[in-house]
Design an enzyme around this catalytic site. Structure first.
Site, PDB file in Angstrom:
ATOM      1  N   LYS A 206      22.048  -4.494 -23.261  1.00 24.40           N
ATOM      2  CA  LYS A 206      22.063  -5.639 -24.175  1.00 24.40           C
ATOM      3  C   LYS A 206      20.889  -5.549 -25.155  1.00 24.40           C
ATOM      4  CE  LYS A 206      21.953 -10.666 -24.190  1.00 24.40           C
ATOM      5  NZ  LYS A 206      21.837 -11.892 -23.399  1.00 24.40           N
ATOM      6  N   GLU A 212      14.360   2.417 -18.411  1.00 23.10           N
ATOM      7  CA  GLU A 212      15.121   3.298 -17.514  1.00 23.10           C
ATOM      8  C   GLU A 212      16.387   3.802 -18.213  1.00 23.10           C
ATOM      9  OE1 GLU A 212      13.918   0.301 -16.939  1.00 23.10           O
ATOM     10  OE2 GLU A 212      13.397  -0.023 -14.834  1.00 23.10           O
ATOM     11  N   GLY A 267      23.203 -10.877 -19.332  1.00 24.61           N
ATOM     12  CA  GLY A 267      23.466  -9.550 -18.769  1.00 24.61           C
ATOM     13  C   GLY A 267      24.269  -9.615 -17.475  1.00 24.61           C
ATOM     14  N   ARG A 268      23.864 -10.504 -16.573  1.00 25.10           N
ATOM     15  CA  ARG A 268      24.523 -10.533 -15.257  1.00 25.10           C
ATOM     16  C   ARG A 268      25.882 -11.225 -15.280  1.00 25.10           C
ATOM     17  NH1 ARG A 268      19.737 -13.022 -15.515  1.00 25.10           N
ATOM     18  NH2 ARG A 268      19.598 -15.281 -15.298  1.00 25.10           N
ATOM     19  N   GLU A 353      18.662 -13.516  -9.568  1.00 26.27           N
ATOM     20  CA  GLU A 353      18.027 -13.463 -10.891  1.00 26.27           C
ATOM     21  C   GLU A 353      18.271 -14.778 -11.632  1.00 26.27           C
ATOM     22  OE1 GLU A 353      17.383  -9.596 -13.251  1.00 26.27           O
ATOM     23  OE2 GLU A 353      19.027 -10.512 -14.336  1.00 26.27           O
ATOM     24  N   HIS A 384      27.871  -3.417  13.334  1.00 23.59           N
ATOM     25  CA  HIS A 384      27.231  -2.391  14.164  1.00 23.59           C
ATOM     26  C   HIS A 384      25.801  -2.108  13.696  1.00 23.59           C
ATOM     27  CE1 HIS A 384      30.902  -1.654  16.402  1.00 23.59           C
ATOM     28  NE2 HIS A 384      31.505  -1.939  15.258  1.00 23.59           N
ATOM     29  N   LYS A 512       7.649  -5.176 -15.530  1.00 26.01           N
ATOM     30  CA  LYS A 512       8.065  -4.229 -16.586  1.00 26.01           C
ATOM     31  C   LYS A 512       6.883  -3.862 -17.470  1.00 26.01           C
ATOM     32  CE  LYS A 512      12.828  -5.515 -17.751  1.00 26.01           C
ATOM     33  NZ  LYS A 512      13.639  -6.195 -18.752  1.00 26.01           N
TER      34      LYS A 512
END
Ligand code: F6P
Length: 553
Positions: A206, A212, A267-268, A353, A384, A512
Site C-alpha cells: 500500500k 522488507e 492493509g489488513r 493490529e 496433539h 520499524k
C-alpha cells in the site's frame, strides 16, 4: 474511571461477571434445555453456536444493551457511509465498498467510489484473463506459468490465506507463490525452481515504502534482469498494487502495470482490492467475484439483522465478555478444516493490529482489558500439541472452533473422524470431568486403590472453558468471503465498544524506525552509544562475529 466503565450496562456486566465466575456451564445447560436455540444464529452458509459460553439471557441482554449504549448501530452507519472514522489518519474505512454489489453511487470527498471500484475490477479482470489465457507474454515470448506475490502483513496474509483455503477451486492455469520475509532464504527457495522467462511478480505494498518488500522486490528484479540482460524485461514481468504510484514508478514499475489502492482501504482489510490479484489469478475472476459476493452477503446481514441476531455483533460481544469482563487473556482460533490452516495467522493481524491498543479515541489511557492474544493452529494438530493446556492449565482460553459440514476433498472415513473430534473437544472443554467420576471410571476399569489415589487428581478436567462453534456448509469462495467478513465486522464492533482506534497501527512504527537506524549502523562504523548496553553489546558481538571467516556454514 473511564467513560466506558461509567455506562450503566458496563456496571451491570461487571456485576454479572462476578456471579458468572462462580457458575459452571454444566449447570446452565442443566437448567435450560433451550440454550442452543437461544444462543445460536443460522445463516445460509454458516451457523454460529455460542451457547457454550458463560452466559445466560440476562448476560446477553446486558451485552446487547452495551452495544446500544456504545452506539454500535450509529458507528456502523458511519463506516458504511464513508465518514472518516479512522480519526488518527483522517480516513474513511470502506473495505465494504470493494465488494458492494449495488451500482448506486457512493460519494466520499466528492468522488464516486462505486465507479472507481467497478473500474478497477474491470481492469483486474482484463489483466487476469490475459495472464491466465496465456496472452501476457514474458520477455522471451513465453507464457506466464508462475506468479510470485511480494508483500507482507496485509499485503500477504489475506491473499495467501485465501489462496490456501480455496486451492481446490484452482484450475492451475498458473502457480501462485508468496514471498513475505526479508530473510533471503524464503525468496531464494521460491525462485530456485522457477524460470525467469515465465514468472510474473506482483509487488504488493500500500505504501510502497515497506523495507522488507522493497528489498525482496529489488532481489526479484536482479534475478530477472540477470537472466534477461535487459532492464526492459521488468515491464513484462512486474506489476504493482499500491496507493503510492510515484514510488512504484521510481522503483522501475511501468505506469500501466500499476493497480491503484485507496487510502480508505486498510492493509489488513485489503484482500478484496487489487491486493487480491494473486487470488484472482489463481482461481479466475469468476471465483474472485464469488468471494466478494460472499463478503457482501455478510455485510448485508451485518447492516440489516437486529443486533440480537447479528452474527458479527454477537461474536464481538462474546469476545468482550470473555476478555474484558471475565478476564481471559488469549483466544484460540481452531479450524477443523485443513483448507483454513492460515486462518489464525490472518486473524492475528486482523484483530491484534486493529484492537491491540491501550489508549482511547480521545488519547486517554484505557483502564480495562481490550483484546486477547489471538493464536491457534489446525485443530487436529493442536490436539496433539497444546490442547493439554486448553483442558487443564490454570488459564482459561476461549476458543473458536471452525469446521465444515462437507469436505471439499472427501476421502472415505476421514471427515467423520475429523468432525467427531471437533464435536468432542468443545463438549469436553465445557463439561470436563470431576474427581468423583474419574475415581468411578478407574474403579470400573479395575484399577487398584493406590493407583486411583495417585492418578485421580491428574485426570480431573474442570471444564467450564468457553467455545464458539462455527459450522460452515462447505468451503467455497462465497462461504469463505462470508466468514472473513464476519470476523472483520466482529473486530469493528469490538473496537467501538472498547473505544480504540481500530484502523491505525502506530504501534508498528517505533520498531520499524529503530530497525532502519540499526541497519545503517550495522553497515558502518557508527558510534553505538545511543543504544542500551544489551542492544549495543549484541550489535558489537554480531559485527565482530560476521567479520570472522570461521563462521559456521
Ligand atoms: O507494519 C505493519 C503494516 O503497516 C501493516 O499494517 C501492513 O499490512 C503491512 O505493514 C504492509 O504494509 P504495505 O502494504 O504498505 O507494504
Amino acid at each position: 474511571m473511564s467513560a466506558r466503565q461509567a455506562l450503566s450496562s458496563w456496571k451491570k456486566l461487571n456485576q454479572l461477571a462476578k456471579d458468572k465466575k462462580t457458575q459452571h456451564m454444566n449447570t446452565l445447560f442443566a437448567e435450560d434445555s433451550q440454550r442452543f436455540d437461544k444462543f445460536s444464529i443460522e445463516l445460509p452458509r454458516l451457523l454460529l453456536d455460542y451457547s457454550k459460553n458463560l452466559i445466560d439471557s440476562e448476560t446477553m441482554d446486558s451485552l446487547l444493551a452495551l452495544a446500544e449504549e456504545t452506539q454500535v448501530p450509529q458507528w456502523r452507519s458511519k463506516m458504511f457511509s464513508g465518514e472518516k472514522i479512522n480519526t488518527t489518519e483522517n480516513r474513511a474505512v470502506l473495505h465494504t465498498a470493494l465488494r458492494r454489489q449495488s451500482d448506486e453511487p457512493l460519494i466520499v470527498d466528492g468522488e464516486n467510489l462505486t465507479e472507481q471500484v467497478k473500474g478497477q475490477l474491470a481492469d483486474m479482470e482484463v489483466f487476469v484473463n490475459k495472464v491466465r489465457q496465456g496472452h501476457w507474454l514474458g520477455y522471451s515470448g513465453k507464457r506466464i506459468t508462475d506468479i510470485v506475490n511480494i508483500g507482507v502483513g496485509g499485503s500477504n496474509l489475506g491473499p495467501q490465506m485465501v489462496t490456501e483455503a480455496l486451492k481446490h477451486y484452482s484450475d492451475n492455469s498458473v502457480n501462485v507463490h508468496y514471498v513475505s520475509n526479508v530473510d533471503g532464504s524464503q525468496i531464494v527457495e521460491i525462485l530456485r525452481p522457477l524460470n525467469p522467462e515465465k514468472v510474473l511478480f506482483i509487488v504488493s505494498s500500500k505504501t510502497f515504502t515497506t523495507a522488507e518488500t522493497m528489498t525482496n522486490a529489488k532481489t526479484a528484479i536482479n534475478w530477472l534482469t540477470s537472466s534477461s540482460f535487459d532492464q526492459k524485461a521488468v515491464a513484462k514481468h512486474f506489476v504493482a498494487v499500491t496507493a503510492n504510484k510515484e514510488n512504484a514508478m521510481s522503483f522501475g514499475i511501468d505506469e500501466e502495470n500499476i493497480f491503484d489502492m485507496w487510502d480508505w482501504v486498510g492493509g489488513r482489510f485489503s484482500l478484496w482490492s487489487g491486493i487480491g490479484l494473486p487470488i484472482a489469478l489463481d482461481l479466475g475472476f469468476e471465483q474472485f467475484t464469488a468471494l466478494l459476493q460472499g463478503a457482501n452477503e455478510m455485510d448485508e446481514h451485518f447492516v440489516n439483522a437486529p443486533m440480537k441476531d447479528n452474527m458479527p455483533v454477537i461474536m464481538a460481544l462474546i469476545s468482550v465478555w470473555n476478555t474484558t469482563f471475565l478476564g481471559s487473556q488469549s483466544q484460540a482460533i481452531l479450524p477443523y478444516d485443513q483448507t483454513l490452516h492460515m486462518l489464525s495467522a490472518y486473524l492475528q493481524q486482523a484483530e491484534m493490529e486493529s484492537n491491540g491498543k491501550s489508549v482511547s479515541w480521545d488519547g486517554t489511557e484505557i483502564d480495562y482489558a481490550t483484546v486477547p492474544t489471538i493464536w491457534g493452529e489446525v485443530g487436529i494438530n493442536g490436539q496433539h500439541a497444546f490442547y493439554q493446556y486448553l483442558h487443564q492449565s490454570n488459564n482459561v482460553v476461549p476458543a473458536d472452533f471452525i469446521g465444515s459440514i462437507a469436505s471439499v476433498t472427501p476421502v472415505a472415513g476421514h471427515h467423520e473422524i475429523l468432525m467427531a473430534n471437533f464435536f468432542a473437544q468443545t463438549q469436553a472443554l465445557m463439561s470436563g470431568v470431576d474427581e468423583k467420576q474419574v475415581r468411578a471410571d478407574l474403579k470400573a476399569k479395575g484399577r487398584t486403590d493406590q493407583y486411583i489415589e495417585t492418578v485421580a487428581p491428574h485426570k480431573v478436567h474442570k471444564g467450564n472453558r468457553p467455545t464458539n462453534t462455527i459450522l460452515l456448509k462447505r468451503i467455497d469462495p462465497r462461504t469463505l468471503g462470508c466468514l472473513i467478513a464476519a470476523y472483520e465486522h466482529k473486530i469493528f464492533v469490538q473496537g467501538i465498544i472498547l473505544q480504540v482506534c481500530s484502523f491505525d497501527q502506530w504501534g508498528v512504527e517505533l520498531g520499524k524506525g529503530l530497525a532502519s537506524k540499526i541497519h545503517n549502523e550495522l553497515e558502518s562504523d557508527a558510534n553505538l552509544d545511543s543504544h542500551d548496553c544489551s542492544t549495543r553489546s549484541l550489535m558489537n558481538y554480531y559485527k565482530k562475529e560476521t567479520k570472522k571467516s570461521s563462521l559456521p556454514v
